[in-house]
Design an enzyme around this catalytic site. Structure first.
Site, PDB file in Angstrom:
ATOM      1  N   ARG A 269     -37.646  49.070  14.996  1.00 22.54           N
ATOM      2  CA  ARG A 269     -38.962  49.396  15.580  1.00 22.54           C
ATOM      3  C   ARG A 269     -38.953  50.821  16.159  1.00 22.54           C
ATOM      4  NH1 ARG A 269     -39.590  45.210  13.306  1.00 22.54           N
ATOM      5  NH2 ARG A 269     -40.880  43.453  13.946  1.00 22.54           N
TER       6      ARG A 269
ATOM      7  N   SER B  81     -45.731  40.849  18.225  1.00 25.44           N
ATOM      8  CA  SER B  81     -44.670  40.795  19.239  1.00 25.44           C
ATOM      9  C   SER B  81     -44.991  41.769  20.363  1.00 25.44           C
ATOM     10  CB  SER B  81     -43.328  41.196  18.638  1.00 25.44           C
ATOM     11  OG  SER B  81     -43.011  40.374  17.550  1.00 25.44           O
TER      12      SER B  81
ATOM     13  N   GLU C 233     -42.493  46.075  22.868  1.00 24.91           N
ATOM     14  CA  GLU C 233     -42.539  46.535  21.483  1.00 24.91           C
ATOM     15  C   GLU C 233     -43.862  47.252  21.281  1.00 24.91           C
ATOM     16  OE1 GLU C 233     -43.265  45.895  17.079  1.00 24.91           O
ATOM     17  OE2 GLU C 233     -44.465  45.258  18.757  1.00 24.91           O
TER      18      GLU C 233
HETATM   19  N1  EPU Z   1     -37.921  31.443  18.933  1.00 24.33           N
HETATM   20  C1  EPU Z   1     -38.017  30.537  19.957  1.00 24.33           C
HETATM   21  N2  EPU Z   1     -39.179  30.459  20.677  1.00 24.33           N
HETATM   22  C2  EPU Z   1     -40.228  31.248  20.392  1.00 24.33           C
HETATM   23  C3  EPU Z   1     -40.135  32.205  19.359  1.00 24.33           C
HETATM   24  C4  EPU Z   1     -38.951  32.289  18.644  1.00 24.33           C
HETATM   25  O1  EPU Z   1     -37.072  29.800  20.255  1.00 24.33           O
HETATM   26  O2  EPU Z   1     -41.256  31.113  21.065  1.00 24.33           O
HETATM   27  C5  EPU Z   1     -36.689  31.501  18.117  1.00 24.33           C
HETATM   28  C6  EPU Z   1     -36.966  31.014  16.697  1.00 24.33           C
HETATM   29  O3  EPU Z   1     -36.808  29.646  16.606  1.00 24.33           O
HETATM   30  C7  EPU Z   1     -35.941  31.751  15.888  1.00 24.33           C
HETATM   31  C8  EPU Z   1     -35.764  33.037  16.646  1.00 24.33           C
HETATM   32  O4  EPU Z   1     -36.286  32.849  17.960  1.00 24.33           O
HETATM   33  O5  EPU Z   1     -34.713  31.088  15.885  1.00 24.33           O
HETATM   34  C9  EPU Z   1     -36.465  34.188  15.937  1.00 24.33           C
HETATM   35  O6  EPU Z   1     -37.857  33.893  15.749  1.00 24.33           O
HETATM   36  P1  EPU Z   1     -38.706  34.445  14.501  1.00 24.33           P
HETATM   37  O7  EPU Z   1     -37.962  34.248  13.247  1.00 24.33           O
HETATM   38  O8  EPU Z   1     -40.080  33.900  14.616  1.00 24.33           O
HETATM   39  O9  EPU Z   1     -38.734  35.985  14.701  1.00 24.33           O
HETATM   40  P2  EPU Z   1     -38.874  36.842  16.002  1.00 24.33           P
HETATM   41  O10 EPU Z   1     -37.551  37.420  16.325  1.00 24.33           O
HETATM   42  O11 EPU Z   1     -39.546  36.080  17.036  1.00 24.33           O
HETATM   43  C10 EPU Z   1     -39.336  39.038  14.631  1.00 24.33           C
HETATM   44  C11 EPU Z   1     -40.310  40.200  14.657  1.00 24.33           C
HETATM   45  C12 EPU Z   1     -41.665  39.798  14.081  1.00 24.33           C
HETATM   46  C13 EPU Z   1     -41.440  39.340  12.649  1.00 24.33           C
HETATM   47  C14 EPU Z   1     -40.439  38.174  12.662  1.00 24.33           C
HETATM   48  C15 EPU Z   1     -40.074  37.736  11.267  1.00 24.33           C
HETATM   49  C16 EPU Z   1     -39.694  41.592  16.530  1.00 24.33           C
HETATM   50  C17 EPU Z   1     -40.023  42.071  17.891  1.00 24.33           C
HETATM   51  N3  EPU Z   1     -40.485  40.665  16.015  1.00 24.33           N
HETATM   52  O12 EPU Z   1     -39.864  38.033  15.499  1.00 24.33           O
HETATM   53  O13 EPU Z   1     -42.490  40.951  14.059  1.00 24.33           O
HETATM   54  O14 EPU Z   1     -42.659  38.943  12.060  1.00 24.33           O
HETATM   55  O15 EPU Z   1     -39.199  38.591  13.302  1.00 24.33           O
HETATM   56  O16 EPU Z   1     -39.252  38.669  10.679  1.00 24.33           O
HETATM   57  O17 EPU Z   1     -38.723  42.081  15.950  1.00 24.33           O
HETATM   58  C18 EPU Z   1     -44.129  42.207  15.293  1.00 24.33           C
HETATM   59  O18 EPU Z   1     -43.343  43.138  15.277  1.00 24.33           O
HETATM   60  O19 EPU Z   1     -45.250  42.298  15.861  1.00 24.33           O
HETATM   61  C19 EPU Z   1     -43.744  40.939  14.679  1.00 24.33           C
HETATM   62  C20 EPU Z   1     -44.519  39.877  14.709  1.00 24.33           C
END
Ligand code: EPU
Length: 597
Positions: A166, A240, A338
């Site tokens: 990012r 995010s 972010e």
């Molecule tokens: N998780 C939780 N609780 C939550 C959310 C997530 O326990 O409320 C756990 C999930 O179960 C999973 C882990 O955290 O094991 C990661 O969650 P997820 O795969 O949904 O991805 P993320 O890390 O929450 C990132 C990006 C998103 C992108 C997704 C998919 C960032 C800040 N965010 O989210 O990007 O869509 O991966 O690749 O890196 C954005 O930048 O606006 C965005 C939405």
């Protein structure tokens, strides 16, 4: 067609948070030439400039006193390089998802994992958008930009863009300088999806019983996104709100997993750093669905802050501060936003207002040192400046640990150092909590840097004792520099015979330990709203301004308001000093806060 400039533009409907704020100027352009002409207008030259694509990743903390630029540069084109590779070129003003759909229609693979991301093509390299195992930087061939300084078009190659998680050059050195015009992507002439490693995609082939096409992957990702993320047209949000913190594995093992052994982590391409899912931390801090005013931690994905109706930017910022504090308390790690927080206000907190011995002086029983008034207890000089979504410390006094506790500082983005006297740098080791996410940036003169390398030699060795603080020293010259796009103007002043630095940010300046200011530096202090200036005592001192000298200097500089600092006990009690000062001059005290622009 020509560029357009609108005044007093309401931003509620053109930002995905749908929170009301106004911009002084809002300008649009459709070609590089129109942008060049726009860049020569008074409105452009006299204002802070901010680029806004689809407004999907910003929060305006208040009205924006500057000019917003919005690109209307359109168009998609393909250049077939060879049998395998095609360069796809898109105008910055196109919607990102329209571009993804166009590439899929053309049978070009490479960005299908980034389907469904709101925003513009121009914002994609700035934020290095990423999802489902793909970061856009990995497929960017080059970025054509308008350089605001030279008024020329420049093309940065992908590997010159400083892409990180990012992050990119456009958020750092290039912020305020490069305006994205067009982006060229290196695409594969293939209908077969190539990147299926990310969790939810791993079993797609098994489920559909054939190798997935780019079309099928994009569809699948849109479904996953729709299930987790609120549609910004229905529920205001910016995706995010926080980044997933990237910490050293040492910190994870020694601090985080001790606090909670269940915290998950993922390996990164840059060991020894690991990535922690912030959504997990927020959920397990018990904040799912937590609300302040109209702002809510979105229950479907805790990384998102949602506008559930009528949220103000204060609601969102209060909620974000609360989340940062709770996650830090429970899991020891500091979350960072972010989303880009746009804030032209400057909030200053005086952390310490005393001279090198502080007040009370050890062993002194004079009426000032024994006063019960809290304003008469002065720690060594330092200040916290909050602006542009950043918290910047000026000087790291030996009292820094107590000052950080008093002001509840849990996040710091950088430190500016005025000079190397102990009362201004004695607290460096206590910056340790702010080094967990990587090296802590410090801005200072070359001579101060080499002196600190001697004093803090244990922080700069090849083999470091685990847990020592780590610093990224930026040597400054006597010319303006940028911290994540924030312009900081160093002002060289004389501390007796020693040249040291004061700092100007916007219309605020902080000058301590001044005896005189060279004539040529005075123009940097014109038009100030607020000045913080030292005034040691009444009796002459070879290296510090006396009260009378400070008042005379204020008459020359003519700031709207001045706060005096760096007092010794001979200045008398705060309440009495207050009565002696002119209307627009006030004495600082520890914990004083004020807001300026
Ligand atoms: N998780 C939780 N609780 C939550 C959310 C997530 O326990 O409320 C756990 C999930 O179960 C999973 C882990 O955290 O094991 C990661 O969650 P997820 O795969 O949904 O991805 P993320 O890390 O929450 C990132 C990006 C998103 C992108 C997704 C998919 C960032 C800040 N965010 O989210 O990007 O869509 O991966 O690749 O890196 C954005 O930048 O606006 C965005 C939405």
């Amino acid at each position: 067609m020509s560029f357009t400039i609108e005044k007093n533009k309401e931003l509620k409907d053109i930002t995905s948070f749908h929170i009301s704020a106004k911009a002084d100027y809002y300008a649009t352009y459709s070609t590089a030439e129109e942008l060049r002409k726009l860049s020569m207008t008074e409105e452009f030259l006299n204002n802070e400039i901010l680029n806004l694509g689809e407004g999907c990743n910003v929060l305006f903390a208040g009205d924006f006193h500057g000019m917003i630029l919005h690109s209307c540069i359109k168009g998609f084109k393909r250049y077939d390089k060879d049998e395998e590779t095609v360069f796809a070129i898109a105008g910055a003003g196109e919607k990102w998802d329209d571009f993804v759909n166009w590439t899929i229609g053309e049978g070009l693979g490479g960005v299908e994992n980034l389907a469904g991301i709101p925003g513009s093509v121009g914002a994609a390299p700035v934020q290095n958008i990423g999802a489902y195992g793909c970061e856009v930087g990995s497929v960017i061939h080059n970025v054509e930009c308008f350089d605001v300084i030279t008024r020329q078009t420049v093309t940065l190659k992908g590997d010159e863009c400083g892409f990180g998680y990012r992050d990119s050059i456009f958020k750092k050195e290039g912020k305020g300088r490069y305006i994205v015009l067009r982006v060229s992507f290196r695409m594969k002439k293939s209908d077969k999806a190539a990147n299926l490693t990310y969790g939810p995609l791993a079993d797609l082939e098994k489920r559909i019983q054939h190798a997935p096409t780019i079309h099928e992957v994009a569809d699948e990702i849109r479904k996953i996104r729709a299930a987790k993320l609120p549609d910004p047209d229905v529920i205001g949000n910016t995706g995010s709100f926080f980044k997933n913190p990237v910490v050293r594995i040492y910190f994870y093992k020694e601090v985080m997993s001790v606090l909670d052994p269940d915290i998950p982590y993922y390996e990164t391409d840059t060991p020894p750093y690991v990535k922690i899912p912030a959504g997990w931390l927020i959920e397990h801090a018990g904040l799912k669905g937590y609300r302040i005013g109209g702002a809510e931690i979105y229950p479907g994905q805790c990384l998102v802050i949602a506008n559930r109706g009528g949220a103000t930017s204060e609601d969102v910022l209060k909620l974000s501060d609360f989340v940062v504090r709770e996650v830090k308390r429970k899991f020891g790690v500091t979350l960072q936003p972010e989303v880009n927080i746009i804030d032209t206000k400057i909030k200053v907190t005086i952390l310490g207002s005393g001279t090198s011995k502080g007040i009370p002086e050890v062993g002194c029983y004079c009426p000032v040192c024994t006063s019960d008034a809290k304003e008469d207890k002065r720690m060594r000089c330092s200040a916290l400046v909050e602006t542009g979504g950043m918290k910047i410390l000026i000087d790291v006094s030996p009292d820094f640990r107590q000052q950080a506790l008093n002001a509840d500082i849990s996040v710091l983005d950088a430190a500016l150092i005025t000079h190397n006297h102990y009362d201004h740098v004695g607290g460096f080791d206590d910056l340790r909590p702010f080094c967990a996410l990587g090296k802590f940036p410090v801005y200072l003169r070359k001579d101060v840097n080499s002196d600190l390398h001697h004093r803090l030699d244990y922080c700069f060795k090849d083999h470091l004792y685990p847990g020592v603080p780590s610093f990224e020293m930026h040597e400054i010259e006597n010319s303006p520099f940028l911290i994540n796009g924030l312009k900081v103007i160093p002002v060289t002043v004389m501390h007796g015979k020693v040249p040291i630095v004061g700092y100007r940010i916007g219309d605020f300046a902080y000058l301590t330990d001044v005896k005189t200011i060279p004539e040529e530096e005075m123009e940097k202090l014109e038009g100030l709203d607020v000045l913080v200036l030292n005034a040691l005592r009444y009796k002459d001192h070879f290296a510090h301004l006396t009260l009378d000298e400070a008042l005379a200097l204020i008459q020359e500089i003519k700031p709207k308001k001045t706060y005096l600092t760096h007092f010794c006990h001979e200045i008398g009690k705060h309440a009495e000093l207050l009565k002696k000062l002119p209307d627009n001059v006030l004495p600082c005290y520890d914990g004083l806060t004020f807001i300026t622009h």
